[in-house]
Scaffold this active site. Structure first.
Site, short mmCIF file in Angstrom:
data_model
loop_
_atom_site.label_atom_id
_atom_site.label_comp_id
_atom_site.label_asym_id
_atom_site.label_seq_id
_atom_site.Cartn_x
_atom_site.Cartn_y
_atom_site.Cartn_z
N ARG A 52 28.54 10.61 -40.82
CA ARG A 52 27.21 10.13 -41.25
C ARG A 52 26.11 11.08 -40.76
NH1 ARG A 52 30.63 8.23 -43.40
NH2 ARG A 52 31.19 6.06 -43.73
N SER A 71 25.95 -1.16 -44.78
CA SER A 71 26.28 -1.05 -43.36
C SER A 71 25.04 -0.62 -42.58
CB SER A 71 27.39 -0.02 -43.16
OG SER A 71 28.55 -0.40 -43.86
N GLU A 131 22.63 3.26 -39.00
CA GLU A 131 22.73 4.20 -40.10
C GLU A 131 21.39 4.32 -40.81
OE1 GLU A 131 25.70 4.25 -43.11
OE2 GLU A 131 27.27 3.54 -41.78
#
Length: 338
Positions: free
Chosen positions: A164, A238, A334
């Site tokens: 990520r 998420s 995130e």
């Protein structure tokens, strides 16, 4: 181009949070983007470049210029007997691009079905799901240098992809705007079905012969069963990254939590699911007024309607603290806080 004043950003973020941009403009070409950046009236304004708004937590009004990136288009730029290179504009909807590839039998991207957002945002955080990440199908991207206003090309190595992560979230943050991405896809598929519930779902769907469409359909079914549709319940998918921890720490943890799942990263590091940690910490299904933690997937924070970004931020901080206290593991978001 029409630069508007005092524009609501509620339609432009998947949390459905109400916030106002002092100025707002949508650009559909690189030249339009350059013109906006060269406009003397907005040269000194803070700028927020917006894709699909699926990785954004708006905690306040934006006192600057929001630039909605709407560069569209898909083009095959190379093909041989094994591979095809497809270039897509940064404003293309990610899931629609995946469906385009599936329908044309371009393999490698099917496990990334139904992820919200746009093509341009995908490499910024190396999006991934079910055993596949952007870096696995990435060829190169083009990005506008905000200082020189020149379009530059970035290779796989240039992007420095991690979990990520990319160079655009760190050393080059705020210095470039991605305008197109080129993907290297396969004509002969290599199916990835080991991750998550893909094999189980394929069996439930009575799939006897694997295909990229079957895997895409299975991923879509899984995501729909676990994740709320942002159109119905505001969310960003998420909210936290799955933490990577030392193997020694994991071995210590399973003495107290023997069912803690893990996925090996290398000989010394494992990844553990943030959703499991949050659920074990008691947050799954939690609701406080108009915000909460989703009842089917603890990794998803939600806005039921009327919540605000600061409330969600405070909830996220409580979740982080609880998980840290219980497991000694720090969760990192995130999403980007604005």
């Amino acid at each position: 181009m029409n630069i508007q004043e005092n524009v609501s950003l509620k339609p432009y973020n998947t949390f459905g949070l109400e916030a106002t941009a002092s100025y707002f403009v949508e650009v559909s070409t690189v030249d339009e983007l350059k013109n906006v950046l060269q406009n003397p009236a907005f040269r000194e304004e803070e700028k927020l470049f917006l894709g699909g708004g699926s990785n954004l937590l708006l905690t306040k009004n934006y006192e600057g210029l929001v630039v909605k990136i709407a560069l569209k288009g898909k083009e095959k730029i190379f093909e041989d007997e094994n591979h095809v290179l497809i270039q897509a504009g940064a404003g293309e909807i990610w899931h629609q691009f995946v469906m385009f590839c599936v329908e044309n039998h371009y393999a490698g991207i099917e496990n990334l079905s139904l992820i919200p957002g746009t093509v341009g945002a995908a490499p910024m955080q190396n999006i991934g799901a079910y055993g596949v990440e952007i870096k696995d199908i990435f060829h190169e991207l083009q990005a506008l240098n905000l200082e020189t206003l020149e379009v530059e090309t970035f290779t796989l190595a240039d992007c420095q992809f991690g979990y990520r992560e990319s160079v655009f979230k760190h050393t080059l943050k705020g210095k470039y705007v991605i305008v197109s991405v080129t993907f290297r896809l396969n004509k002969v598929p290599t199916f990835k079905t080991a991750y998550g519930d893909i094999q189980k779902t394929l069996a439930e769907m009575n799939v006897t012969e694997l295909s990229i469409k079957a895997i895409s359909d299975a991923v879509i079914a899984i995501r729909k069963s676990k994740l709320p549709d942002p159109v119905e319940i505001g969310n960003s998918g998420s909210f936290f990254k799955n933490p990577e921890i030392p193997l020694t720490q994991y071995k210590n943890l399973i003495e107290s939590f023997p069912t803690l799942p893990s996925y090996p990263i290398n000989e010394t590091t494992v990844k553990v699911p943030a959703g499991w940690l949050i659920e074990q910490a008691g947050w799954k299904g939690f609701r406080d007024g108009q915000i909460g933690v989703h009842a089917r997937q603890a990794l998803v924070l939600v806005n039921y309607g009327g919540g605000n970004g600061n409330e969600i931020k405070k909830l996220a901080e409580k979740v982080q603290q609880t998980v840290l206290d219980k497991f000694g593991i720090k969760l990192n978001p995130e999403v980007n806080y604005i």
